[in-house]
Design an enzyme around this catalytic site. Structure first.
Site, short mmCIF file in Angstrom:
data_model
loop_
_atom_site.label_atom_id
_atom_site.label_comp_id
_atom_site.label_asym_id
_atom_site.label_seq_id
_atom_site.Cartn_x
_atom_site.Cartn_y
_atom_site.Cartn_z
N GLN A 1 -5.94 -6.98 -2.14
CA GLN A 1 -4.83 -5.99 -2.10
C GLN A 1 -4.64 -5.31 -3.45
O GLN A 1 -4.63 -4.10 -3.55
CB GLN A 1 -3.53 -6.70 -1.70
CG GLN A 1 -3.35 -6.82 -0.20
CD GLN A 1 -1.89 -6.81 0.20
OE1 GLN A 1 -1.02 -7.20 -0.57
NE2 GLN A 1 -1.61 -6.37 1.40
N HIS B 1 -8.43 -1.33 5.93
CA HIS B 1 -8.71 -2.63 6.54
C HIS B 1 -9.24 -3.58 5.46
O HIS B 1 -10.11 -3.19 4.67
CB HIS B 1 -9.76 -2.47 7.65
CG HIS B 1 -10.07 -3.76 8.33
ND1 HIS B 1 -9.21 -4.33 9.26
CD2 HIS B 1 -11.11 -4.62 8.19
CE1 HIS B 1 -9.73 -5.48 9.66
NE2 HIS B 1 -10.88 -5.67 9.04
N ILE C 1 -2.22 -2.16 17.88
CA ILE C 1 -3.39 -1.48 18.43
C ILE C 1 -2.90 -0.18 19.06
O ILE C 1 -1.89 -0.16 19.77
CB ILE C 1 -4.10 -2.38 19.45
CG1 ILE C 1 -4.71 -3.58 18.72
CG2 ILE C 1 -5.16 -1.61 20.22
CD1 ILE C 1 -5.29 -4.64 19.63
N LEU C 2 -3.61 0.89 18.77
CA LEU C 2 -3.16 2.21 19.25
C LEU C 2 -3.96 2.62 20.49
O LEU C 2 -5.17 2.37 20.58
CB LEU C 2 -3.35 3.24 18.13
CG LEU C 2 -2.44 3.00 16.93
CD1 LEU C 2 -2.95 3.74 15.71
CD2 LEU C 2 -1.00 3.41 17.26
N ASP D 1 -10.73 -0.70 14.17
CA ASP D 1 -11.38 -0.91 12.87
C ASP D 1 -12.83 -0.40 12.87
O ASP D 1 -13.66 -0.89 12.10
CB ASP D 1 -11.36 -2.40 12.47
CG ASP D 1 -9.95 -2.94 12.36
OD1 ASP D 1 -9.05 -2.18 11.97
OD2 ASP D 1 -9.74 -4.13 12.67
N GLU E 1 -12.02 3.10 18.59
CA GLU E 1 -12.58 1.76 18.37
C GLU E 1 -11.81 1.05 17.26
O GLU E 1 -11.74 1.56 16.11
CB GLU E 1 -14.05 1.92 17.96
CG GLU E 1 -14.82 0.63 18.03
CD GLU E 1 -16.21 0.76 17.42
OE1 GLU E 1 -16.76 -0.26 17.01
OE2 GLU E 1 -16.72 1.90 17.31
N ARG F 1 2.58 -0.03 26.00
CA ARG F 1 1.91 0.53 24.82
C ARG F 1 1.91 2.06 24.88
O ARG F 1 2.16 2.74 23.89
CB ARG F 1 0.47 0.00 24.75
CG ARG F 1 -0.27 0.44 23.50
CD ARG F 1 -1.62 -0.22 23.37
NE ARG F 1 -1.58 -1.66 23.41
CZ ARG F 1 -1.19 -2.44 22.41
NH1 ARG F 1 -0.82 -1.91 21.28
NH2 ARG F 1 -1.18 -3.75 22.54
N GLU G 1 -7.30 -2.47 -2.56
CA GLU G 1 -6.57 -1.59 -1.64
C GLU G 1 -5.69 -0.59 -2.37
O GLU G 1 -5.70 0.60 -2.07
CB GLU G 1 -5.71 -2.42 -0.68
CG GLU G 1 -6.53 -3.30 0.24
CD GLU G 1 -5.69 -4.04 1.26
OE1 GLU G 1 -4.58 -3.59 1.59
OE2 GLU G 1 -6.15 -5.09 1.75
N ASN H 1 0.84 -1.21 0.00
CA ASN H 1 0.00 0.00 0.00
C ASN H 1 0.87 1.25 0.00
O ASN H 1 0.56 2.23 -0.69
CB ASN H 1 -0.94 0.00 1.20
CG ASN H 1 -2.14 -0.88 0.97
OD1 ASN H 1 -3.06 -0.51 0.25
ND2 ASN H 1 -2.13 -2.07 1.55
#
Ligand code: GRF
Length: 221
Positions: free
Chosen positions: A177, A115, A98-99, A151, A149, A71, A181, A20
């Site tokens: 892809q 996604h 994961i942020l 995705d 949240e 994290r 994408e 990507n």
């Protein structure tokens, strides 16, 4: 006198092969994205995406999550690096972490993710396998603004392809892809950097009109 147009600045954040990222580099180079990538950040030091960035002469920063105790401390360091480049838009392109909420809320309407499913179907992992197991006739990918949240942020753009009878998870993943994408991410980025797409009160607007919750849908059947 001609006014100098300063292109929008993108920071692209990756964890992997960067296909990507390559589509975005190509879009910036051929003018279909009116922006320049000012940095590529990877949490993984050994990925092909970094080579793609180097080949394109884009500054790279490796921020290895294994060197951070939590994290929160990692996300803090990531935000510091991102902010040092003062980007107009942050593009998550296969960033497999994961942020934290603190990180995400720093960039309202300024961070996109792609996604590999037609959200809200199949958030999380193994999306292609799950689509096949459910006998879905259509599958695809979604570009959305990033919120706390996972995705689950407001959707800007979806691209849809048909699932073929002979598809397995690998072939479907590869087709999503290549056919979806790499096409929809540059389009979505262009919408944002040109101001055509905005996020306002949690709603995505395209040219001033609020989009339905599934975003704009491009059918590539
Ligand atoms: C893509 O399939 C994207 O949808 C997901 O991670 C993958 C990244 O692939 N979030 P690449 O590194 O861009 O090739």
């Amino acid at each position: 006198m001609l006014e100098e147009v300063i292109p929008a600045k993108l920071v692209v954040v990756i964890s992997g092969s960067g296909s990507n990222l390559q589509a975005i580099i190509d879009g910036c180079n051929d003018g279909s994205i009116s922006a320049a990538i000012c940095a590529v950040i990877s949490n993984n030091p050994d990925v092909y995406g970094l080579e793609r960035a180097e080949n394109a002469g884009i500054p790279c920063v490796v921020l290895n999550h294994r060197e951070y105790a939590s994290r929160e401390s990692y996300d803090h360091a990531l935000a510091d690096v991102i902010d040092s480049f003062q980007p107009d838009l942050i593009v998550l392109a296969g960033f497999m972490r994961i942020l934290s909420a603190d990180f995400v809320t720093r960039y309202p309407g300024k961070m996109l993710n792609i996604h590999p499913s037609l959200l809200p179907k199949y958030p999380g992992l193994h999306t292609h396998k799950r689509a096949l197991e459910n006998g879905d006739k259509e599958h695809g990918a979604t570009v959305h603004f990033v919120t706390e949240e996972l995705d689950g942020g407001p959707i800007l753009l979806q691209g849809v392809i048909a699932v073929n009878r002979e598809d397995d998870a690998d072939s479907l993943s590869s087709r999503v892809q290549k056919e979806v994408e790499h096409f929809i991410y540059p389009v979505a980025i262009q919408y944002c950097v040109t101001g055509h797409a905005t996020l306002s009160n949690g709603h995505v607007c395209l040219d001033g009109v609020a989009l339905p919750t599934g975003g704009k849908v491009i059918t590539l059947l």
